[in-house]
Motif scaffolding. Structure first.
Motif, mmCIF file in Angstrom:
data_model
loop_
_atom_site.group_PDB
_atom_site.id
_atom_site.type_symbol
_atom_site.label_atom_id
_atom_site.label_comp_id
_atom_site.label_asym_id
_atom_site.label_seq_id
_atom_site.Cartn_x
_atom_site.Cartn_y
_atom_site.Cartn_z
ATOM 1 N N HIS A 1 69.924 -36.678 -10.418
ATOM 2 C CA HIS A 1 69.758 -35.229 -10.270
ATOM 3 C C HIS A 1 68.376 -34.832 -10.763
ATOM 4 C CE1 HIS A 1 70.234 -34.532 -14.669
ATOM 5 N NE2 HIS A 1 70.941 -35.644 -14.573
ATOM 6 N N ASN B 1 81.970 -33.701 -13.560
ATOM 7 C CA ASN B 1 82.688 -34.367 -12.474
ATOM 8 C C ASN B 1 81.757 -34.702 -11.315
ATOM 9 O OD1 ASN B 1 85.170 -34.377 -13.749
ATOM 10 N ND2 ASN B 1 85.850 -32.450 -12.837
ATOM 11 N N ASP B 2 80.873 -33.762 -10.957
ATOM 12 C CA ASP B 2 79.925 -34.030 -9.872
ATOM 13 C C ASP B 2 78.959 -35.151 -10.253
ATOM 14 O OD1 ASP B 2 81.053 -32.129 -8.266
ATOM 15 O OD2 ASP B 2 79.586 -30.567 -8.711
ATOM 16 N N ILE C 1 74.556 -29.230 -12.886
ATOM 17 C CA ILE C 1 75.531 -30.164 -12.311
ATOM 18 C C ILE C 1 76.681 -30.348 -13.292
ATOM 19 C CG2 ILE C 1 74.253 -32.174 -13.203
ATOM 20 C CD1 ILE C 1 75.218 -33.689 -10.678
ATOM 21 N N ASP D 1 80.765 -38.374 -9.821
ATOM 22 C CA ASP D 1 80.873 -38.696 -8.393
ATOM 23 C C ASP D 1 79.571 -39.290 -7.872
ATOM 24 O OD1 ASP D 1 83.417 -37.736 -8.406
ATOM 25 O OD2 ASP D 1 83.026 -35.939 -7.218
ATOM 26 N N ARG D 2 78.458 -38.679 -8.230
ATOM 27 C CA ARG D 2 77.156 -39.197 -7.782
ATOM 28 C C ARG D 2 76.888 -40.584 -8.351
ATOM 29 N NH1 ARG D 2 72.672 -34.305 -7.901
ATOM 30 N NH2 ARG D 2 73.983 -32.704 -6.924
#
Length: 282
Positions: A38, A47-48, A44, A51-52
């Motif tokens: 990121h 959880n995101d 962010i 995921d990434r």
């Protein structure tokens, strides 16, 4: 003079000196093997970010195994459908799980008879203490336990449950005294269905459930007003369903282990994947 821990090791290392001002409180960037997940100023969620991270672990492994071309970018690229298909092909090749045999399926059927019934339903009312963002969970639990204790006491007035539902419940059903009508396992959140229909004690009887039920929505006080037992299914009727469920569980476990191996072999910066669920196996 000691340096505050939130100041990067740059300049003269004196927190009072202007040469460090531009580096103080600089947000950390999460990276996997040097690839940033990121931008520094990008908001962010955890959880995101997880995921990434899992997606980037798989992308890098697919590159290493020749399923995808290398990316020259220092940032984790967003995957298109072709790249995702390539990763799926890789997983199909490296994550092999055996199909459950009839013995395993029959054992599961005999160990969980409560899961293989059709037509079962409960007439339920509830009081929901919603776990909304920012709520004090401890205070919420105290309020819920206090209400449950009152409803489990002796000589509770028949209309007390409906009164408390109207006063306390965060569910729209509060205007009906918390009455949800007749529900089946398919009508419930999975955690609620598991507690009311699929546990060994699920047939505990009528009346107020003796403990709070935790779901993704919060804490529930449950009262069962009616019960339809339904019909027990034969093994032959559910064999295929059980085989599919056990196969899914086995693959999910294998995927979790594979993701742990990839994370263990990678250089992680600014992120801890211990205990994090891969989006592939939730």
């Amino acid at each position: 003079m000691s340096k505050p821990s939130n100041v990067a090791v740059t300049g003269c290392a004196d927190a009072h000196c202007a040469c460090t001002a531009s580096f103080a409180d600089e947000p950390a960037i999460a990276r996997i093997n040097g690839v940033a997940l990121h931008r520094a100023d990008e908001p962010i969620s955890q959880n995101d970010l997880f995921d990434r991270a899992h997606t980037e672990l798989l992308r890098q492994e697919a590159v290493r195994q020749g399923y995808l071309p290398a990316s020259p970018s220092a940032w984790a690229p967003e995957l298109d459908d072709e790249a995702r298909s390539a990763i799926e092909r890789m997983l199909d090749a490296v994550v092999v799980t055996p199909e459950p045999d009839e013995v395993a399926c029959r054992r599961h059927f005999e160990d969980h008879p409560e899961r293989f019934t059709e037509g079962q339903a409960l007439h339920v009312r509830h009081i929901l203490f919603a776990a909304t963002p920012g709520v004090d969970i401890h205070a919420l639990a105290v309020r819920a336990e206090r209400a449950l204790l009152e409803l489990c006491g002796k000589e509770v007035p028949p209309d007390r449950f409906a009164q408390l539902a109207a006063e306390l419940s965060n569910c729209p059903s509060s205007v009906q005294g918390g009455d949800l009508g007749w529900i089946t396992p398919e009508d419930c959140a999975p955690e609620l269905a598991n507690e009311l229909f699929f546990q060994k004690h699920a047939g505990w009887g009528m009346g107020v459930h003796p403990r709070l039920v935790h779901t993704r929505f919060g804490l529930h006080i449950i009262e069962v007003l009616g019960r339809r037992k339904g019909r027990a299914l034969r093994f032959e009727e559910v064999h295929a369903r059980i085989a599919a469920e056990l196969s899914h569980r086995s693959r999910a476990q294998a995927l979790r282990q594979y993701m742990r191996l990839l994370a263990g072999a990678a250089e992680l910066e600014g992120i801890d994947l211990d205990g994090a669920q891969s989006p592939l196996v939730q």
